[in-house]
Motif scaffolding. Sequence first.
Motif, PDB file in Angstrom:
ATOM      1  N   ASP A   1       0.739  -1.319  -0.102  1.00  8.86           N
ATOM      2  CA  ASP A   1       0.390  -0.235   0.230  1.00  8.86           C
ATOM      3  C   ASP A   1       0.708   1.313  -0.118  1.00  8.86           C
ATOM      4  O   ASP A   1       0.205   2.331   0.207  1.00  8.86           O
ATOM      5  N   ALA A   2       1.458   1.137  -0.385  1.00  9.57           N
ATOM      6  CA  ALA A   2       2.830   2.345  -0.122  1.00  9.57           C
ATOM      7  C   ALA A   2       4.240   1.490  -1.177  1.00  9.57           C
ATOM      8  O   ALA A   2       4.636   0.732  -0.389  1.00  9.57           O
ATOM      9  N   VAL A   3       4.843   3.072  -1.410  1.00  7.07           N
ATOM     10  CA  VAL A   3       6.180   2.290  -2.412  1.00  7.07           C
ATOM     11  C   VAL A   3       7.414   2.409  -0.957  1.00  7.07           C
ATOM     12  O   VAL A   3       7.221   3.472  -0.304  1.00  7.07           O
ATOM     13  N   GLU A   4       8.010   1.931  -0.733  1.00 12.23           N
ATOM     14  CA  GLU A   4       9.159   1.002   0.132  1.00 12.23           C
ATOM     15  C   GLU A   4      10.294   1.330  -0.755  1.00 12.23           C
ATOM     16  O   GLU A   4      10.897   0.582  -1.726  1.00 12.23           O
ATOM     17  N   ILE A   5      11.089   2.229  -0.057  1.00  5.71           N
ATOM     18  CA  ILE A   5      11.890   2.600  -0.735  1.00  5.71           C
ATOM     19  C   ILE A   5      14.005   2.688   0.153  1.00  5.71           C
ATOM     20  O   ILE A   5      13.818   3.058   1.271  1.00  5.71           O
ATOM     21  N   ALA A   6      14.541   2.036   0.180  1.00  2.00           N
ATOM     22  CA  ALA A   6      16.393   2.619   0.874  1.00  2.00           C
ATOM     23  C   ALA A   6      16.776   3.892   0.827  1.00  2.00           C
ATOM     24  O   ALA A   6      17.025   3.964  -0.486  1.00  2.00           O
ATOM     25  N   LEU A   7      16.927   4.973   1.570  1.00  3.74           N
ATOM     26  CA  LEU A   7      17.699   6.101   1.233  1.00  3.74           C
ATOM     27  C   LEU A   7      18.505   6.360   1.781  1.00  3.74           C
ATOM     28  O   LEU A   7      19.169   6.079   3.034  1.00  3.74           O
ATOM     29  N   ARG A   8      19.610   7.360   1.636  1.00  4.08           N
ATOM     30  CA  ARG A   8      20.804   7.224   2.247  1.00  4.08           C
ATOM     31  C   ARG A   8      20.470   8.646   3.044  1.00  4.08           C
ATOM     32  O   ARG A   8      19.660   9.404   2.893  1.00  4.08           O
ATOM     33  N   TRP A   9      21.300   8.674   5.048  1.00  6.58           N
ATOM     34  CA  TRP A   9      20.483   9.588   5.559  1.00  6.58           C
ATOM     35  C   TRP A   9      21.690  10.692   4.650  1.00  6.58           C
ATOM     36  O   TRP A   9      21.521  12.295   5.341  1.00  6.58           O
ATOM     37  N   GLU A  10      23.025  10.383   4.400  1.00  5.54           N
ATOM     38  CA  GLU A  10      23.064  11.927   4.105  1.00  5.54           C
ATOM     39  C   GLU A  10      22.235  12.705   2.981  1.00  5.54           C
ATOM     40  O   GLU A  10      22.550  14.071   2.635  1.00  5.54           O
ATOM     41  N   ASP A  11      21.513  12.016   2.059  1.00  7.29           N
ATOM     42  CA  ASP A  11      20.363  12.542   1.558  1.00  7.29           C
ATOM     43  C   ASP A  11      19.390  13.382   1.976  1.00  7.29           C
ATOM     44  O   ASP A  11      18.443  14.089   1.848  1.00  7.29           O
ATOM     45  N   SER A  12      19.309  12.738   3.815  1.00 10.21           N
ATOM     46  CA  SER A  12      17.780  13.274   4.526  1.00 10.21           C
ATOM     47  C   SER A  12      17.451  14.459   4.163  1.00 10.21           C
ATOM     48  O   SER A  12      16.623  15.268   3.614  1.00 10.21           O
ATOM     49  N   LYS A  13      18.408  16.241   4.520  1.00 16.17           N
ATOM     50  CA  LYS A  13      17.788  16.835   4.295  1.00 16.17           C
ATOM     51  C   LYS A  13      17.122  17.435   2.815  1.00 16.17           C
ATOM     52  O   LYS A  13      16.308  17.670   2.368  1.00 16.17           O
ATOM     53  N   ARG A  14      18.027  17.383   1.562  1.00 19.76           N
ATOM     54  CA  ARG A  14      17.418  17.342  -0.001  1.00 19.76           C
ATOM     55  C   ARG A  14      15.906  16.352  -0.001  1.00 19.76           C
ATOM     56  O   ARG A  14      15.155  16.919  -0.242  1.00 19.76           O
ATOM     57  N   PHE A  15      16.016  14.979   1.203  1.00 22.83           N
ATOM     58  CA  PHE A  15      14.321  14.611   0.897  1.00 22.83           C
ATOM     59  C   PHE A  15      13.916  15.146   1.802  1.00 22.83           C
ATOM     60  O   PHE A  15      12.118  14.973   1.135  1.00 22.83           O
ATOM     61  N   THR A  16      14.027  16.079   2.813  1.00 20.33           N
ATOM     62  CA  THR A  16      12.562  16.278   3.768  1.00 20.33           C
ATOM     63  C   THR A  16      12.520  17.831   2.441  1.00 20.33           C
ATOM     64  O   THR A  16      11.612  18.440   2.407  1.00 20.33           O
ATOM     65  N   ALA A  17      13.214  18.108   1.877  1.00 21.37           N
ATOM     66  CA  ALA A  17      13.011  19.732   0.874  1.00 21.37           C
ATOM     67  C   ALA A  17      12.233  19.507  -0.084  1.00 21.37           C
ATOM     68  O   ALA A  17      10.979  20.076  -0.319  1.00 21.37           O
ATOM     69  N   TRP A  18      12.378  18.109  -0.376  1.00 17.53           N
ATOM     70  CA  TRP A  18      11.892  17.128  -1.677  1.00 17.53           C
ATOM     71  C   TRP A  18       9.922  17.132  -0.992  1.00 17.53           C
ATOM     72  O   TRP A  18       9.236  17.341  -0.986  1.00 17.53           O
ATOM     73  N   LEU A  19       9.962  16.657   0.261  1.00 15.81           N
ATOM     74  CA  LEU A  19       8.572  16.131   0.647  1.00 15.81           C
ATOM     75  C   LEU A  19       7.773  17.449   1.151  1.00 15.81           C
ATOM     76  O   LEU A  19       6.437  17.768   0.310  1.00 15.81           O
ATOM     77  N   ALA A  20       8.413  18.917   1.680  1.00 21.36           N
ATOM     78  CA  ALA A  20       8.185  20.012   1.337  1.00 21.36           C
ATOM     79  C   ALA A  20       7.438  20.263   0.521  1.00 21.36           C
ATOM     80  O   ALA A  20       6.475  21.428  -0.094  1.00 21.36           O
TER      81      ALA A  20
END
Length: 234
Positions: free
Chosen positions: A127-146
Motif C-alpha cells: 500500500d506504499a512505495v518502499e525505498i531505501a535512502l541514504r542518510w546523507e540525502d536526508s536534507k534534500r529529501f526533506t526539502a522534496w517532501l515539503a
Amino acid sequence: MPSTHLGNLLGAALRHQRQRRELSQRQLAGLAEVSQTAVARIERGERSPSIPVLERLFAAMDVQLVVGVEPLDTHLDARIDELAARPIAERIDDLGLDRMMDALKDFPQALTGSTAAVLQGAPLPVDAVEIALRWEDSKRFTAWLAAHYGQRWNARWEEFGGVWLEPEEPGEHRWSTLYGEIRATMCDELPETVEVRHGGRDYRVVPLVELELTEPRAADLLRRYRDRRRATGD
C-alpha cells in the motif's frame, strides 16, 4: 516457551537492527542493561519480552518500535490469492510506482520491502512505495517532501500530519505525498540490488534472499505466500 508469530517478528527486527550497527549481542545487552541470554532468546523468538525491555533494547540503538496491525490470516491469504491472479503490470499501476520513481529520479535509492518483492514476482499486498535512502540525502529529501505536500505519519493520532517531516525526528519513516505514500528505510549505504525489467522500464530492487534476512514484514509475507503455494499445489 514455544515461539509465536509476534515473537518471531520482534526477534527478527531486533537482530536486524543490531547487525546493521555491527553490535554483538553482548554489546547490545550492555547498552540496554539486560543480559546477553535475554537478547539471544528474544532474537530466537523463545522469549516474550516486556514492553519496557523492548523499548530499552531499541532505544539503545537510537530507534523505536512502531506497532501496527494487519488483516487476519484468512483475509491476508485471500488477498495474496487475488493478487497472484493479476499481472504485475496492473499491480505496478495500482501502486503508482512509475510516477513516484519519476518524481524521485534525482535521489540515489533502492526499492525494498514488499515493493521489491512484487517486482520479483511475489504477489504481496503493498500500500506504499518502499525505498531505501541514504542518510546523507536526508536534507534534500526533506526539502522534496515539503515541495510535494508531504505529511509524516503521526502514530499518536493515527493519521498523517502534525509532526516534523525530517527523517531525523523520532517516528516511523512514512509519508504521504502528492504522488502517493512512501515508506523509507534510512541507511548509511544503499543495499546491494539487482535489476528487473517490466514494461520497458528497469527497476533496482533488493533481492528476495536479502529481503528475507533484513525485512521482517516482507519476509513473513514471502513465507506465507510460499506456504500458500505448497498448500494449493502450485
